[in-house]
Structure formats: structure tokens, C-alpha cells
Design an enzyme around this catalytic site. Structure first.
Site, PDB file in Angstrom:
ATOM      1  N   ARG A 234      -8.138   1.857  13.989  1.00 20.80           N
ATOM      2  CA  ARG A 234      -8.532   2.792  12.914  1.00 20.80           C
ATOM      3  C   ARG A 234      -9.618   2.134  12.080  1.00 20.80           C
ATOM      4  O   ARG A 234      -9.948   0.981  12.291  1.00 20.80           O
ATOM      5  CB  ARG A 234      -7.313   3.046  12.009  1.00 20.80           C
ATOM      6  CG  ARG A 234      -6.757   1.732  11.471  1.00 20.80           C
ATOM      7  CD  ARG A 234      -5.600   1.921  10.513  1.00 20.80           C
ATOM      8  NE  ARG A 234      -4.835   0.696  10.376  1.00 20.80           N
ATOM      9  CZ  ARG A 234      -5.132  -0.303   9.565  1.00 20.80           C
ATOM     10  NH1 ARG A 234      -6.201  -0.248   8.808  1.00 20.80           N
ATOM     11  NH2 ARG A 234      -4.369  -1.379   9.512  1.00 20.80           N
TER      12      ARG A 234
ATOM     13  N   LYS B  90       2.613  -4.162  19.347  1.00 20.62           N
ATOM     14  CA  LYS B  90       1.965  -5.471  19.287  1.00 20.62           C
ATOM     15  C   LYS B  90       2.310  -6.357  20.483  1.00 20.62           C
ATOM     16  O   LYS B  90       1.502  -7.196  20.883  1.00 20.62           O
ATOM     17  CB  LYS B  90       2.305  -6.143  17.958  1.00 20.62           C
ATOM     18  CG  LYS B  90       1.687  -5.379  16.793  1.00 20.62           C
ATOM     19  CD  LYS B  90       2.279  -5.780  15.467  1.00 20.62           C
ATOM     20  CE  LYS B  90       1.469  -6.842  14.799  1.00 20.62           C
ATOM     21  NZ  LYS B  90       1.978  -7.141  13.450  1.00 20.62           N
TER      22      LYS B  90
ATOM     23  N   LYS C 278      -3.906  -8.542   2.754  1.00 23.09           N
ATOM     24  CA  LYS C 278      -5.239  -9.023   2.379  1.00 23.09           C
ATOM     25  C   LYS C 278      -5.588  -8.668   0.933  1.00 23.09           C
ATOM     26  O   LYS C 278      -5.269  -7.575   0.471  1.00 23.09           O
ATOM     27  CB  LYS C 278      -6.272  -8.380   3.312  1.00 23.09           C
ATOM     28  CG  LYS C 278      -6.023  -8.720   4.773  1.00 23.09           C
ATOM     29  CD  LYS C 278      -6.688  -7.723   5.694  1.00 23.09           C
ATOM     30  CE  LYS C 278      -6.261  -7.965   7.134  1.00 23.09           C
ATOM     31  NZ  LYS C 278      -6.621  -6.850   8.020  1.00 23.09           N
TER      32      LYS C 278
HETATM   33  P1  ADP Z   1      -6.092  -3.264   6.744  1.00 19.09           P
HETATM   34  O1  ADP Z   1      -5.358  -3.646   7.981  1.00 19.09           O
HETATM   35  O2  ADP Z   1      -6.904  -2.035   6.835  1.00 19.09           O
HETATM   36  O3  ADP Z   1      -6.810  -4.396   6.170  1.00 19.09           O
HETATM   37  P2  ADP Z   1      -3.627  -3.605   5.415  1.00 19.09           P
HETATM   38  O4  ADP Z   1      -3.282  -4.562   6.491  1.00 19.09           O
HETATM   39  O5  ADP Z   1      -3.605  -4.068   4.012  1.00 19.09           O
HETATM   40  O6  ADP Z   1      -5.025  -2.896   5.676  1.00 19.09           O
HETATM   41  O7  ADP Z   1      -2.708  -2.377   5.509  1.00 19.09           O
HETATM   42  C1  ADP Z   1      -2.495  -1.789   6.747  1.00 19.09           C
HETATM   43  C2  ADP Z   1      -2.203  -0.345   6.538  1.00 19.09           C
HETATM   44  O8  ADP Z   1      -0.951  -0.187   5.930  1.00 19.09           O
HETATM   45  C3  ADP Z   1      -3.226   0.307   5.664  1.00 19.09           C
HETATM   46  O9  ADP Z   1      -3.576   1.472   6.329  1.00 19.09           O
HETATM   47  C4  ADP Z   1      -2.517   0.598   4.356  1.00 19.09           C
HETATM   48  O10 ADP Z   1      -2.837   1.872   3.849  1.00 19.09           O
HETATM   49  C5  ADP Z   1      -1.077   0.560   4.742  1.00 19.09           C
HETATM   50  N1  ADP Z   1      -0.282  -0.163   3.768  1.00 19.09           N
HETATM   51  C6  ADP Z   1      -0.608  -1.303   3.137  1.00 19.09           C
HETATM   52  N2  ADP Z   1       0.362  -1.688   2.308  1.00 19.09           N
HETATM   53  C7  ADP Z   1       1.339  -0.749   2.418  1.00 19.09           C
HETATM   54  C8  ADP Z   1       2.620  -0.570   1.817  1.00 19.09           C
HETATM   55  N3  ADP Z   1       3.087  -1.422   0.906  1.00 19.09           N
HETATM   56  N4  ADP Z   1       3.353   0.477   2.193  1.00 19.09           N
HETATM   57  C9  ADP Z   1       2.882   1.352   3.095  1.00 19.09           C
HETATM   58  N5  ADP Z   1       1.690   1.238   3.706  1.00 19.09           N
HETATM   59  C10 ADP Z   1       0.934   0.218   3.355  1.00 19.09           C
HETATM   60  P1  ADP Z   2       0.297  -6.750  10.316  1.00 16.15           P
HETATM   61  O1  ADP Z   2       0.468  -5.776  11.430  1.00 16.15           O
HETATM   62  O2  ADP Z   2       1.358  -6.641   9.306  1.00 16.15           O
HETATM   63  O3  ADP Z   2      -1.090  -6.752   9.784  1.00 16.15           O
HETATM   64  P2  ADP Z   2      -0.415  -9.233  11.705  1.00 16.15           P
HETATM   65  O4  ADP Z   2       0.146  -9.603  13.020  1.00 16.15           O
HETATM   66  O5  ADP Z   2      -1.822  -8.744  11.678  1.00 16.15           O
HETATM   67  O6  ADP Z   2       0.566  -8.187  11.018  1.00 16.15           O
HETATM   68  O7  ADP Z   2      -0.294 -10.484  10.730  1.00 16.15           O
HETATM   69  C1  ADP Z   2      -0.545 -10.342   9.339  1.00 16.15           C
HETATM   70  C2  ADP Z   2      -0.707 -11.727   8.741  1.00 16.15           C
HETATM   71  O8  ADP Z   2       0.471 -12.509   8.943  1.00 16.15           O
HETATM   72  C3  ADP Z   2      -1.826 -12.565   9.315  1.00 16.15           C
HETATM   73  O9  ADP Z   2      -3.075 -12.271   8.737  1.00 16.15           O
HETATM   74  C4  ADP Z   2      -1.355 -13.970   8.969  1.00 16.15           C
HETATM   75  O10 ADP Z   2      -1.570 -14.259   7.615  1.00 16.15           O
HETATM   76  C5  ADP Z   2       0.149 -13.864   9.199  1.00 16.15           C
HETATM   77  N1  ADP Z   2       0.494 -14.219  10.589  1.00 16.15           N
HETATM   78  C6  ADP Z   2       0.684 -13.383  11.630  1.00 16.15           C
HETATM   79  N2  ADP Z   2       1.007 -14.054  12.757  1.00 16.15           N
HETATM   80  C7  ADP Z   2       1.008 -15.364  12.435  1.00 16.15           C
HETATM   81  C8  ADP Z   2       1.275 -16.579  13.158  1.00 16.15           C
HETATM   82  N3  ADP Z   2       1.613 -16.569  14.446  1.00 16.15           N
HETATM   83  N4  ADP Z   2       1.186 -17.753  12.477  1.00 16.15           N
HETATM   84  C9  ADP Z   2       0.861 -17.769  11.169  1.00 16.15           C
HETATM   85  N5  ADP Z   2       0.614 -16.674  10.431  1.00 16.15           N
HETATM   86  C10 ADP Z   2       0.687 -15.472  11.047  1.00 16.15           C
HETATM   87 MG    MG Z   3      -2.833  -7.161  10.827  1.00 13.57          MG
END
Ligand code: ADP
Ligand code: ADP
Ligand code: MG
Length: 450
Positions: free
Chosen positions: A294, A118, A239
Site C-alpha cells: 500500500r 508475513k 515509526k
Molecule cells: P507505515 O507502515 O505506513 O509506516 P505504520 O507501520 O506506522 O505505518 O502503521 C501501519 C498501518 O497501521 C498504518 O496504515 C496505520 O494507519 C495503521 N496503524 C498504525 N498504528 C495503529 C494503531 N495503533 N491501531 C490501528 N492501526 C494502526
Molecule cells: P509491522 O508489521 O508491525 O510493521 P515489522 O515486521 O515490519 O512489523 O517490524 C516492525 C519493527 O519491529 C521493525 O521496524 C523493527 O524495529 C522491529 N523488528 C522486527 N523484526 C525484528 C527482528 N527480527 N529483530 C529486531 N527488531 C525487529
Molecule cells: Mg513493518
């Protein structure tokens, strides 16, 4: 370009079924793999071939690269679809597929390496003039550096794992005095969950929306976007409900965010389907947070409003077919919404609720799509993510989509395990949800006494 004749699906549950369905429609044979815990899964019968890849624990089955490759070689497939989770964002797996002359249905090894980190993805975004959340330019070496950067950007800050995913490896530091503890906690969680303790820092955006852009890129440099998904309804950064279009995005903002997503994809030489995730602040500014290389759980809402089958497009792109759409072909029709239905008990802090489903009655009717592998008599294993399926609706307007979703949730009966269905019924009745007044703190603020 020769299309594939046989594909192995290296996943389980609803997404395995989703990919098998796409193969069938394309006239491609599918090979399903399964662990001993999934031997009774119904989608195995929809595949043309099935191979057992070991015992229940993921490490010995769905995450065991040697077993997946052995299954692929025995069944002589030309390509592997990894679904989401498991090996889908593992560059080593993609590389091994390549060296075994099996096409990985996804981006290139370099794409996964660069965008899966990231902090590196952030650097690429900055270099491509995509707005990023103010934060550290790269990974933070130690507490002193972290504290210095946090003072510069201003508290509160979020300490995030470079390898993070699924909402894990993130800690908030609201002020200087809590920084060191938060920093250490983020590193420890990241080391345990991802075997990589590197972290970076972002300013905490207060009450943002999560708005992401779906893109498709072929092997010849063409990239398009398919509009946005609003995934602001989250619990612990995961989500729960997704919709498209976003109530907060107009045509102008969609065009700007779409262009940013396309620029990032072009800068990385991206191939395949991908999602560029942004936060949208209360002033309407958007900031890149990460790219997912993905297919995503929530891809169906984009499919419903664009009419494009994203999994079929992934397969076409991987087989070398040029994109069949230009940007001007993409039209957003109506409004789609998805609820992730999990075998969890909302009254017990969403604790997993594995066990036997004794009665399963699916909703139907106009505007309803259910992507689920569950059925009456199915036993939900305790070894994996508790997603039972996704309930998706598609109507002309957001108001109608909400009415259809409420009706479908009422029809949906699952007995024997606890599910999140009643929780969604409550969400869909909430005044602010109906108004479209959502941010990532909604659930904690209105629905759960933390
Ligand atoms: P997406 O980014 O597709 O909306 P999520 O952010 O909810 O899905 O989850 C990211 C990925 O991590 C997905 O591929 C999901 O299968 C996996 N994942 C979600 N929750 C868990 C968990 N508690 N432990 C392991 N893998 C998870
Ligand atoms: P992941 O790889 O676990 O999906 P993300 O970076 O996509 O992590 O962040 C997941 C969620 O965490 C976001 O949808 C948001 O709700 C929260 N988040 C991430 N970064 C920030 C930020 N800088 N400020 C506020 N909320 C954040
Ligand atoms: Mg994310």
C-alpha cells in the site's frame, strides 16, 4: 488507456486529503466518505462529492465494506483508493471491488494475500534469493517446535504474528526460560488484534536500523525502486521520524537493496506502489522483514527526493498506464525528513489527547511541506489513530534539513490538545540524532525512562 473520471477515497484524515489533492491535479473527480465523527473535516470540501457512511466506530463506517461499496455504486465511481490502514491490505475488500467492476487502486488480490502473510512473504523472499532474518522456515506449530528452532538460531529471538502490523503481535524471548510465556503472549495479542494467532520466529537483530525500499510496478512487468527511507527512529516498533536518503546507505548498498526489493516484487508479480522493509545490522548486512502492499505514511520523503508523486503514480498504474520512468531516470536529490505529528501527550506515555484545537498555526517557508487535515476549531475525534499530520522538510543536506525541521517545529503552534511537537524538538537536538547514529532502540535508550 482510459484514465478514471471519478475515484472514491475510502479513508479519512491526512491521507484522504492527500489522495483528493492527487485526483484534483489529475483532473479526476473525487468522492470522499466520512463517518459522523468526521462530518466537519475540512478535506470533505475539497472533494467533488461526499457520502456519510455511518457512525463513528470504524467497524460501522471505514471498515464496513458494504457501506463503502454502496457509496461507490451510488456515486458511480470507477475506482477506489484505500489509503493506508483500514481496508488497504484487506484482500477480501480488493476482491469485492473487482467483482463489482470497481478498480482497486493497489496491488492484485493475490499480491495482498501472499505478501500480507508475513511467513509466506518470507518464503517468497528466500526463494527469490533476498536475504531474510534467520528464523523459522514457516509458521511455528507449537511451543516445542518454537523452542527447538530458537535453540538452533540462538537466543534472543522475536516471536512475530504472521498477520502483524502497526508494531503489534511481537514478543522478545531473551532466553529459553522466558520463551513459553513470550510465545503465548504473542499468540494471544495476535488473536485479539488480527483474529489470527499464527506466529513465526526470527532472530532478534540487536540495535538494527530500519531501512525500507519504495518500489513501483506496472501491470506489464516493469518494476523500479525509488531508493530508501530510514525509519529507525521508532517507539514500540512504530515509526516516528523518517528520512531519505539513509545516513547508513551508500550508492552500492542502495543498488543491492533496491535490486533485492525489485526481485521480490517481480517474483510475486507485483503491481502498484509497495514498500519492502529491511533491517540493517551493525555490520552492514540487510535482511528482509516484510512487504507493505500500500502507500505508506512516510511516502512524502521519497516524493521530495525523487520529485515523483507516488499517489498519482498509483492512480496511473491502476488505470493501466505503463510506468513512465526507467530505473536510470530515478535520481535522489538532497535530503528529506518527516516527523509524524500526533495528538498525544509525550509526558503521559504518549496517551491520546483528543479534543478541540483552539489555535493552529502552520509552519512554512523554504523547504517545508505540511500534510495535515487539522485547523483552528477542528475537533480531534477519539475514535481513530491520533495522527494530526506530517511535517516534511527537503533541503540539500541532512544538516540543513535538521536546521529547517527545528525551525519549522518551533513555528508550529497547536493549542487545545497535547501534541508530539515538543518531543520532536528534543529529538532533533539530540547529539546522536544529529550525528545520524540511529537504531530502533534510540528512543527507549536516550529519551524515555522505561
Ligand atoms: P507505515 O507502515 O505506513 O509506516 P505504520 O507501520 O506506522 O505505518 O502503521 C501501519 C498501518 O497501521 C498504518 O496504515 C496505520 O494507519 C495503521 N496503524 C498504525 N498504528 C495503529 C494503531 N495503533 N491501531 C490501528 N492501526 C494502526
Ligand atoms: P509491522 O508489521 O508491525 O510493521 P515489522 O515486521 O515490519 O512489523 O517490524 C516492525 C519493527 O519491529 C521493525 O521496524 C523493527 O524495529 C522491529 N523488528 C522486527 N523484526 C525484528 C527482528 N527480527 N529483530 C529486531 N527488531 C525487529
Ligand atoms: Mg513493518
Amino acid at each position: 488507456m482510459k484514465p478514471f473520471s471519478r475515484i472514491l477515497v475510502a479513508n479519512r484524515g491526512e491521507i484522504a486529503q492527500r489522495v483528493i489533492r492527487a485526483c484534483r491535479e489529475l483532473g479526476i473527480e473525487s468522492v470522499a466518505v466520512y463517518s459522523e465523527a468526521d462530518r466537519h473535516a475540512s478535506y470533505l470540501d475539497l472533494a467533488d462529492h461526499k457520502v456519510c457512511i455511518g457512525p463513528a466506530p470504524s467497524l460501522n463506517s471505514y471498515l464496513d465494506i458494504s457501506k463503502i461499496i454502496a457509496a461507490a455504486e451510488i456515486t458511480d465511481v470507477e475506482a477506489i483508493h484505500p489509503g493506508y490502514g483500514f481496508l488497504s491490505e484487506n484482500p477480501q475488500f480488493a476482491e469485492i471491488c473487482q467483482s463489482c467492476r470497481i478498480q482497486f487502486i493497489g496491488p492484485t488480490v493475490d499480491n495482498i494475500r501472499q505478501l500480507g502473510d508475513k511467513a509466506m512473504a518470507r518464503e517468497l523472499a528466500m526463494a527469490s534469493e533476498v536475504p531474510v532474518v534467520p528464523g523459522s522456515p514457516e509458521i511455528v506449530e507449537d511451543e516445542e517446535e518454537g523452542l527447538r528452532i530458537s535453540r538452533e538460531i540462538g537466543f534472543p529471538v522475536l516471536i512475530k504474528a504472521v498477520a502483524g502490523g502497526g508494531g503489534r503481535g511481537m514478543r522478545i524471548a531473551r532466553e529459553e526460560s522466558t520463551f513459553v510465556a513470550a510465545y503465548q503472549a504473542a499468540r494471544t495479542e495476535a488473536a485479539n488484534a488480527f483474529k489470527n494467532s499464527d506466529v513465526y520466529i526470527e532472530k532478534l537483530i540487536e540495535k538494527p536500523r530500519h531501512v525500507e525500499i519504495q518500489i513501483l510496478a506496472d501491470s506489464y512487468g516493469s518494476v523500479i525502486h525509488l531508493g530508501e527511507r530510514d525509519c529507525s527512529l521508532q517507539r514500540r516498533h512504530q515509526k516516528l521520524v523518517e528520512e531519505s536518503p539513509s545516513p547508513a546507505v551508500d550508492d552500492d548498498l542502495r543498488a543491492r537493496m533496491g535490486a533485492s526489493a525489485v526481485n521480490l516484487a517481480k517474483a510475486s508479480g507485483y503491481r502498484g506502489a509497495g514498500t519492502v522493509e529491511f533491517l540493517l545490522d551493525r555490520e552492514g548486512n540487510y535482511y528482509f522483514i516484510e512487504m507493505n502492499t500500500r502507500i505508506q505514511v512516510e511516502h512524502p520523503v521519497t516524493e521530495m527526493v525523487t520529485g515523483i508523486d507516488l499517489v498519482q503514480e498509483q492512480i496511473r498504474i491502476a488505470s493501466g498506464v505503463p510506468l513512465r520512468y526507467r530505473q536510470e531516470d530515478i535520481k535522489i536529490n538532497g535530503h528529506a525528513m518527516e516527523c509524524r505529528i500526533n495528538a498525544e501527550d509525550p509526558s503521559r506515555d504518549f496517551a491520546p489527547s483528543p479534543g478541540k484545537i483552539v489555535d493552529f498555526r502552520a509552519p512554512g517557508g523554504m523547504g517545508v511541506r505540511l500534510d495535515s487535515h487539522a485547523y483552528s476549531g477542528y475537533t480531534v475525534p477519539s475514535n481513530y489513530d491520533s495522527l494530526l499530520g506530517k511535517l516534511i522538510v527537503h533541503r540539500d543536506t541532512r544538516e540543513e534539513a535538521i536546521l529547517t525541521m527545528r525551525r519549522a517545529l518551533d513555528e508550529f503552534t497547536i493549542e487545545g490538545v497535547h501534541t508530539t511537537i515538543p518531543f520532536y524538538s528534543e529529538v532533533l537536538q539530540h547529539f546522536h540524532f544529529v550525528k545520524g547514529n540511529l537504531d530502533t532502540g534510540f528512543i527507549e535508550e536516550y529519551l524515555i525512562d522505561a
